[in-house]
Design an enzyme around this catalytic site. Structure first.
Site, mmCIF file in Angstrom:
data_model
loop_
_atom_site.group_PDB
_atom_site.id
_atom_site.type_symbol
_atom_site.label_atom_id
_atom_site.label_comp_id
_atom_site.label_asym_id
_atom_site.label_seq_id
_atom_site.Cartn_x
_atom_site.Cartn_y
_atom_site.Cartn_z
ATOM 1 N N GLY A 41 -4.164 -60.753 81.734
ATOM 2 C CA GLY A 41 -4.352 -60.140 82.929
ATOM 3 C C GLY A 41 -3.721 -61.158 83.866
ATOM 4 O O GLY A 41 -3.707 -61.000 85.088
ATOM 5 N N CYS B 55 -3.953 -56.658 75.410
ATOM 6 C CA CYS B 55 -4.049 -55.885 74.200
ATOM 7 C C CYS B 55 -2.918 -54.772 73.847
ATOM 8 O O CYS B 55 -2.435 -54.728 72.786
ATOM 9 C CB CYS B 55 -5.283 -55.116 74.141
ATOM 10 S SG CYS B 55 -5.325 -54.067 75.844
ATOM 11 N N ARG C 116 -7.735 -46.598 77.454
ATOM 12 C CA ARG C 116 -9.177 -46.254 78.035
ATOM 13 C C ARG C 116 -9.524 -46.617 79.384
ATOM 14 O O ARG C 116 -8.937 -47.479 79.931
ATOM 15 C CB ARG C 116 -9.880 -47.128 77.038
ATOM 16 C CG ARG C 116 -9.803 -48.618 76.838
ATOM 17 C CD ARG C 116 -10.764 -49.376 77.797
ATOM 18 N NE ARG C 116 -10.474 -50.750 78.083
ATOM 19 C CZ ARG C 116 -9.649 -51.288 78.878
ATOM 20 N NH1 ARG C 116 -9.227 -50.770 79.813
ATOM 21 N NH2 ARG C 116 -9.688 -52.514 79.056
ATOM 22 N N HIS D 74 -7.160 -47.930 73.315
ATOM 23 C CA HIS D 74 -6.076 -47.354 73.755
ATOM 24 C C HIS D 74 -5.247 -46.442 72.509
ATOM 25 O O HIS D 74 -5.530 -46.703 71.367
ATOM 26 C CB HIS D 74 -5.119 -48.329 74.008
ATOM 27 C CG HIS D 74 -5.600 -49.180 75.157
ATOM 28 N ND1 HIS D 74 -5.942 -48.794 76.347
ATOM 29 C CD2 HIS D 74 -5.717 -50.497 74.994
ATOM 30 C CE1 HIS D 74 -6.243 -49.894 77.079
ATOM 31 N NE2 HIS D 74 -6.164 -50.993 76.226
HETATM 32 P P1 NAD Z 1 -14.850 -59.938 81.180
HETATM 33 O O1 NAD Z 1 -15.187 -59.659 82.708
HETATM 34 O O2 NAD Z 1 -15.427 -59.097 80.190
HETATM 35 O O3 NAD Z 1 -15.225 -61.484 81.071
HETATM 36 C C1 NAD Z 1 -14.858 -62.336 81.695
HETATM 37 C C2 NAD Z 1 -15.934 -63.454 82.015
HETATM 38 O O4 NAD Z 1 -15.604 -64.637 82.836
HETATM 39 C C3 NAD Z 1 -17.295 -62.670 82.766
HETATM 40 O O5 NAD Z 1 -18.324 -63.085 81.756
HETATM 41 C C4 NAD Z 1 -17.309 -63.451 83.924
HETATM 42 O O6 NAD Z 1 -18.674 -63.548 84.367
HETATM 43 C C5 NAD Z 1 -16.452 -64.801 83.673
HETATM 44 N N1 NAD Z 1 -16.028 -65.338 84.979
HETATM 45 C C6 NAD Z 1 -15.800 -64.545 85.998
HETATM 46 N N2 NAD Z 1 -15.317 -65.671 86.867
HETATM 47 C C7 NAD Z 1 -15.514 -66.927 86.128
HETATM 48 C C8 NAD Z 1 -14.916 -68.383 86.606
HETATM 49 N N3 NAD Z 1 -14.544 -68.538 87.671
HETATM 50 N N4 NAD Z 1 -15.156 -69.024 85.722
HETATM 51 C C9 NAD Z 1 -15.690 -69.107 84.377
HETATM 52 N N5 NAD Z 1 -16.014 -67.606 84.002
HETATM 53 C C10 NAD Z 1 -15.786 -66.684 85.023
HETATM 54 O O7 NAD Z 1 -13.354 -59.793 81.247
HETATM 55 P P2 NAD Z 1 -12.236 -59.786 79.519
HETATM 56 O O8 NAD Z 1 -12.282 -58.203 79.403
HETATM 57 O O9 NAD Z 1 -12.754 -60.568 78.760
HETATM 58 O O10 NAD Z 1 -10.967 -59.980 80.272
HETATM 59 C C11 NAD Z 1 -10.490 -61.466 80.474
HETATM 60 C C12 NAD Z 1 -9.235 -61.653 80.332
HETATM 61 O O11 NAD Z 1 -8.635 -60.952 79.159
HETATM 62 C C13 NAD Z 1 -8.401 -60.801 81.414
HETATM 63 O O12 NAD Z 1 -7.274 -61.623 81.704
HETATM 64 C C14 NAD Z 1 -7.916 -59.296 80.788
HETATM 65 O O13 NAD Z 1 -7.027 -58.945 81.548
HETATM 66 C C15 NAD Z 1 -7.835 -59.895 79.437
HETATM 67 N N6 NAD Z 1 -7.831 -58.911 78.412
HETATM 68 C C16 NAD Z 1 -8.944 -58.054 78.356
HETATM 69 C C17 NAD Z 1 -9.025 -57.009 77.454
HETATM 70 C C18 NAD Z 1 -10.093 -55.998 77.360
HETATM 71 O O14 NAD Z 1 -9.762 -54.924 77.103
HETATM 72 N N7 NAD Z 1 -11.282 -56.346 77.768
HETATM 73 C C19 NAD Z 1 -8.009 -57.044 76.443
HETATM 74 C C20 NAD Z 1 -6.861 -57.794 76.608
HETATM 75 C C21 NAD Z 1 -6.948 -58.985 77.418
#
Ligand code: NAD
Length: 337
Positions: A110, A140, A168, A220
C-alpha cells in the site's frame, strides 16, 4: 537469530508475526497495536510481547486489562528488522522513526514505490534487497503477477502481457468496504497501477493491466494473456509452472471451480486461517493460441505476501540467498498444496 518486530498487527501483520515464529533463524521481538481490540487479545493469547503503537492510547490497554511491554519505539530499538504492516500511507509516516533507530524496515504494497530503496518479490528480484534499509514487499496482486511472469520471461521471453484483475471488494474483516451489489471498473482509467507496479520488480517487462472490483471477499482472480517471443505448447507451460514452488496448478480432477472451493480446500488442508500462500493457476485454463498464452489464476490477497515478507527479512540482513531463504520459508510454512 534475526530479531523481528511487527508494527501494525492487522490482516498482514498478524500473519507475518506467526510466520516469523516458525522460522529457525528468527525470533519475534513483539507486535505493536494502536488499540486493544480482538487482534490485541490474539497477540496476548499467543504470548507475543505487545507494544503500544500510539503513546496516548496506553490507557485504553490498561482499561482493557492488557499488559504492554513498551511503546513502538522500544520495539523498533530492539528489532534487527521491523516489518511495517500498517494501513496504506502510515508506513511513510513511520519511516523517520525507523531511520532514527537505524533499523531496516519492510513496508507493504500500500506504500508508494518511491518511499523505499527497492521493491521486493522473492522470485523476481531477491538479491536487489541485499543490505537495503527500506524495502517494499509489493502488493498481493503484484506478488502474484511477478511469480507468474518471471519464469515465463526467463524461459520464453515476454513480448507483451495483458492482465485483467478481478479484485475482491474487501477482505472478510473489512466490513466497511464494497461494492455490495455492483461491478466496478476500478480504476476506470487504463492501465491500472498494477502494471507499473510489476515494473518495480521486472523493469523491462511490457505489461498493461485493467482493474475491476466485485462484491467478493475471498480472493482476486487474474485473467492473463501473455504474448511470448518463443511460444511453447500448453503442456510446456504446465510443466514450467508446476516447477514453481509458489504456484499451485489446480488439477481438473479436483473439481475446484472457483475461489470458494479453493478456500474450502485450504481449510480442509488445515491451513492457518484458510490461507493460500501460492498463486492458484487453473491447469485447464492454460492455453496457447499462436504466440499467445492464456490462463486464469486466483490470488489470496491476505496471505500470498507473507512468505515474501519472511524472505525479505533474510534478503535485507544478507543471511541467506534466494534459494536458501525460499526453501526454508516454504518448508516451515508448509507451502506446496
Ligand atoms: P489492516 O487494516 O488489516 O491492518 C493494519 C493494522 O495496523 C490495523 O490493526 C490497524 O489498527 C493498525 N494501525 C493503524 N495505524 C497504525 C499505526 N500508526 N501504528 C501501528 N499500527 C497501526 O491492513 P492490512 O490489510 O493488513 O494492510 C496493511 C498493508 O498491507 C497495507 O499497505 C496494504 O496495502 C498491504 N496489503 C494488504 C493486503 C490485503 O489484502 N489485506 C494484501 C497485500 C498487501
Amino acid at each position: 537469530m534475526i530479531t523481528v518486530g511487527v508494527n501494525g498487527y492487522g490482516t498482514i501483520g498478524k500473519r507475518v508475526a506467526d510466520a516469523v515464529t516458525q522460522q529457525p533463524d528468527m525470533e519475534l521481538a513483539g507486535v505493536a497495536k494502536t488499540r486493544p481490540n480482538f487482534e490485541a487479545e490474539t497477540a496476548v493469547r499467543k504470548g507475543y510481547p505487545l507494544y503500544a503503537a500510539v503513546e496516548e492510547r496506553v490507557e485504553l490497554f490498561e482499561e482493557a486489562g492488557i499488559d504492554l511491554t513498551g511503546s513502538v519505539t522500544d520495539l523498533v530499538e530492539e528489532s534487527d528488522v521491523i516489518v511495517d504492516a500498517c494501513p496504506s500511507g502510515i508506513g511513510a509516516e513511520n519511516r523517520s522513526m525507523y531511520e532514527s533507530h537505524d533499523t531496516p524496515a519492510l513496508y507493504q504494497g500500500g506504500e508508494d514505490a518511491d518511499l523505499v530503496d527497492v521493491s521486493f518479490n522473492a522470485r523476481g528480484n531477491y538479491s536487489a534487497a541485499a543490505g537495503a534499509s527500506h524495502v517494499r514487499v509489493v502488493s498481493c496482486n503484484t506478488t502474484g503477477l511477478s511469480r507468474l511472469l518471471a519464469p515465463l520471461e526467463e524461459r520464453y521471453g515476454v513480448e507483451k502481457a495483458r492482465v485483467t484483475l478481478v479484485r475482491r471488494g474487501g477482505d472478510p474483516g473489512q466490513t466497511s468496504r464494497g461494492p455490495i451489489n455492483d461491478i466496478l471498473p476500478n480504476p476506470i482509467t487504463i492501465p491500472s497501477h498494477h502494471g507499473p507496479d510489476v515494473n518495480t520488480i521486472l523493469p523491462d517487462l511490457d505489461i498493461d493491466t485493467l482493474g475491476m472490483k466485485v462484491p467478493a471477499t475471498l480472493m482476486h482472480t487474474h485473467s492473463v494473456n501473455v504474448t511470448l517471443e518463443s511460444p511453447p505448447t500448453a503442456d510446456d507451460v504446465r510443466e514450467l509452472l508446476a516447477d514453481e514452488s509458489r504456484i499451485f496448478l489446480v488439477p481438473e480432477s479436483m473439481a475446484i471451480d472457483g475461489a470458494g472451493k479453493l478456500k474450502e480446500f485450504a481449510h480442509d488442508a488445515d491451513r492457518p486461517r484458510g490461507d493460500i500462500w501460492e498463486n492458484c493457476v487453473w491447469e485447464e485454463s492454460i492455453s496457447i493460441e499462436d504466440d499467445d498464452l492464456y490462463l486464469f489464476e486466483a490470488i489470496h490477497q491476505e496471505s500470498d505476501v507473507v512468505p515474501e515478507n519472511i524472505d525479505a527479512i533474510r534478503a535485507v540482513t544478507e543471511t541467506a540467498d534466494a534459494t536458501e531463504s525460499t526453501t526454508t520459508t516454504n518448508e516451515t510454512l508448509g507451502i506446496g498444496l
